[in-house]
Design a protein around this motif. Structure first.
Motif, mmCIF file in Angstrom:
data_model
loop_
_atom_site.group_PDB
_atom_site.id
_atom_site.type_symbol
_atom_site.label_atom_id
_atom_site.label_comp_id
_atom_site.label_asym_id
_atom_site.label_seq_id
_atom_site.Cartn_x
_atom_site.Cartn_y
_atom_site.Cartn_z
ATOM 1 N N PRO A 133 0.808 -1.224 0.000
ATOM 2 C CA PRO A 133 0.000 0.000 0.000
ATOM 3 C C PRO A 133 0.844 1.278 0.000
ATOM 4 O O PRO A 133 0.418 2.305 -0.527
ATOM 5 C CB PRO A 133 -0.812 -0.117 1.297
ATOM 6 N N ASP A 134 2.041 1.197 0.608
ATOM 7 C CA ASP A 134 2.867 2.408 0.696
ATOM 8 C C ASP A 134 3.636 2.700 -0.585
ATOM 9 O O ASP A 134 4.439 3.637 -0.636
ATOM 10 C CB ASP A 134 3.835 2.320 1.876
ATOM 11 N N LEU A 135 3.393 1.909 -1.653
ATOM 12 C CA LEU A 135 4.028 2.224 -2.934
ATOM 13 C C LEU A 135 3.558 3.572 -3.443
ATOM 14 O O LEU A 135 4.305 4.307 -4.083
ATOM 15 C CB LEU A 135 3.702 1.134 -3.968
ATOM 16 N N GLY A 136 2.306 3.904 -3.128
ATOM 17 C CA GLY A 136 1.756 5.175 -3.574
ATOM 18 C C GLY A 136 1.181 5.083 -4.969
ATOM 19 O O GLY A 136 1.207 4.030 -5.607
ATOM 20 N N PRO A 137 0.655 6.208 -5.478
ATOM 21 C CA PRO A 137 0.089 6.225 -6.835
ATOM 22 C C PRO A 137 1.166 5.911 -7.878
ATOM 23 O O PRO A 137 2.357 6.130 -7.645
ATOM 24 C CB PRO A 137 -0.442 7.658 -6.978
ATOM 25 N N THR A 138 0.717 5.441 -9.047
ATOM 26 C CA THR A 138 1.672 4.954 -10.044
ATOM 27 C C THR A 138 1.405 5.518 -11.434
ATOM 28 O O THR A 138 0.324 6.002 -11.748
ATOM 29 C CB THR A 138 1.606 3.418 -10.150
ATOM 30 N N VAL A 139 2.453 5.418 -12.246
ATOM 31 C CA VAL A 139 2.340 5.463 -13.699
ATOM 32 C C VAL A 139 2.567 4.026 -14.142
ATOM 33 O O VAL A 139 3.571 3.414 -13.766
ATOM 34 C CB VAL A 139 3.386 6.395 -14.333
ATOM 35 N N ALA A 140 1.648 3.476 -14.918
ATOM 36 C CA ALA A 140 1.701 2.036 -15.192
ATOM 37 C C ALA A 140 1.450 1.734 -16.666
ATOM 38 O O ALA A 140 0.931 2.558 -17.415
ATOM 39 C CB ALA A 140 0.680 1.294 -14.324
ATOM 40 N N THR A 141 1.830 0.529 -17.048
ATOM 41 C CA THR A 141 1.568 0.041 -18.402
ATOM 42 C C THR A 141 1.345 -1.450 -18.337
ATOM 43 O O THR A 141 1.536 -2.075 -17.279
ATOM 44 C CB THR A 141 2.732 0.376 -19.355
ATOM 45 N N LEU A 142 0.931 -2.042 -19.457
ATOM 46 C CA LEU A 142 0.740 -3.478 -19.501
ATOM 47 C C LEU A 142 1.230 -4.019 -20.829
ATOM 48 O O LEU A 142 1.282 -3.307 -21.835
ATOM 49 C CB LEU A 142 -0.743 -3.848 -19.340
ATOM 50 N N GLY A 143 1.636 -5.289 -20.828
ATOM 51 C CA GLY A 143 2.077 -5.929 -22.053
ATOM 52 C C GLY A 143 2.804 -7.213 -21.745
ATOM 53 O O GLY A 143 3.239 -7.448 -20.616
#
Length: 318
Positions: A12-22
């Motif tokens: 939970p403490d990772l915080g908000p993200t910029v993410a992608t998938l593939g």
């Protein structure tokens, strides 16, 4: 880089993200354009950068009869992703049940609840959800609904002079035909096959060219039969060890001169007969294809050709 095998493991403490998938098979230049956008955007905005990938390949689960051959094994793929500066990778086990998620359910589970994504970065041909029915337009609509931004990376590698797109399909075709120059261009590095060194017929040592034979369950797509110039790398040794990365002449095929039937990958390290690599996991990097896997009438003819292959390898690799 953190490696998680489910979204539940993301702290939970990772915080908000910029993410992608593939799937990122090969982690080639087309993939890296997307992933580098993820990392750069995350750093600009003070967010965590995360990629979501799948294992096994979705096609291998849904349509095993037409599943593509894996270009890179999962461990190598994760190492390559780590080298791009990502904060974490989630390796999702792809199952038939998982494939039934609608595009919206997939996005909510993965990016909204799982990773709390502020930004999702996609390649322009990305598909997701049931029957691959979700696309960039779907993601943008869901972004408006759930409050995240969508960035789209255009096609990479398509130049005015007609160069083919840097894609896994083009890369797989180059490897299948032994076109390692094109493979290297798409990857921006030599293609790699890794595996444990096992005992073979010991013919190479008898002929004066001892080879390291990779086990048949090695990782990475094996190129077309033939002889190649390249390198043998020993991951167990420090990068600054002189024996960490060694120039090698590499043979792929079934040794037709001796009527063998089993297809093997074996590498002769130039000018070295003192290496004991049995049981060690090594990597073989393919730089250039020298010739096909030819049959010779006599052992002397074979030895003459091997000598030429070694000298050409020495010259090509500098």
């Amino acid at each position: 880089m953190h490696r998680w095998t489910s979204l539940d493991q993301v702290p939970p403490d990772l915080g908000p993200t910029v993410a992608t998938l593939g799937n990122f098979d090969g982690v080639h230049r087309g993939h890296r354009a997307v992933l580098e956008t993820v990392v750069a955007t995350a750093r600009e905005r003070g967010l965590a950068s995360v990629a979501v990938t799948f294992d096994p390949h979705p096609v291998a689960v849904l349509h095993p009869e037409r599943a593509p051959q894996e270009i890179t094994g999962l461990d190598h793929r994760l190492d390559l992703l780590a080298g791009l500066g990502l904060d974490g990778v989630v390796v999702v086990e792809f199952t038939r049940e998982y494939a039934l998620l609608t595009p919206e359910d997939f996005v909510v589970q993965t990016f909204v609840d799982g990773l709390r994504s502020r930004v999702v970065v996609l390649g322009q041909d990305s598909r997701f959800g049931l029957h691959n029915s979700g696309d960039v337009g779907t993601m943008r609509e869901l972004g408006r609904r759930y409050g995240f931004e969508v960035l789209v990376q255009g096609t990479v590698g398509e130049q005015e002079q007609g160069r083919r797109t840097w894609s896994s399909t083009a890369l797989r075709e180059a490897i299948q035909t032994g076109d390692m120059e094109t493979a290297t261009e798409i990857l921006d590095r030599p293609h790699r096959v890794s595996g444990e060194v096992v005992h073979g017929h010991h013919r190479g040592r008898d002929l004066g060219y001892p080879t390291a034979n990779l086990s048949t369950d090695s990782e990475g797509m094996v190129p077309a039969d033939g002889v190649y110039a390249g390198w043998l790398e020993r991951p167990s040794l420090p990068a600054d060890d002189p024996d960490h990365r060694l120039p090698a002449a590499i043979s792929v095929g079934s040794n037709p001169t001796f009527d063998d039937v089993e297809r093997t990958v074996e590498a002769y390290v130039l000018d070295r007969d003192d290496l004991d690599l049995y049981g060690e996991t090594v990597a073989v990097d393919f730089a250039l294809r020298l010739r096909g896997n030819d049959r010779f009438e006599t052992v002397d003819d074979l030895l003459s050709q091997i000598a030429l292959d070694v000298e050409r390898t020495r010259t090509l690799l500098g």
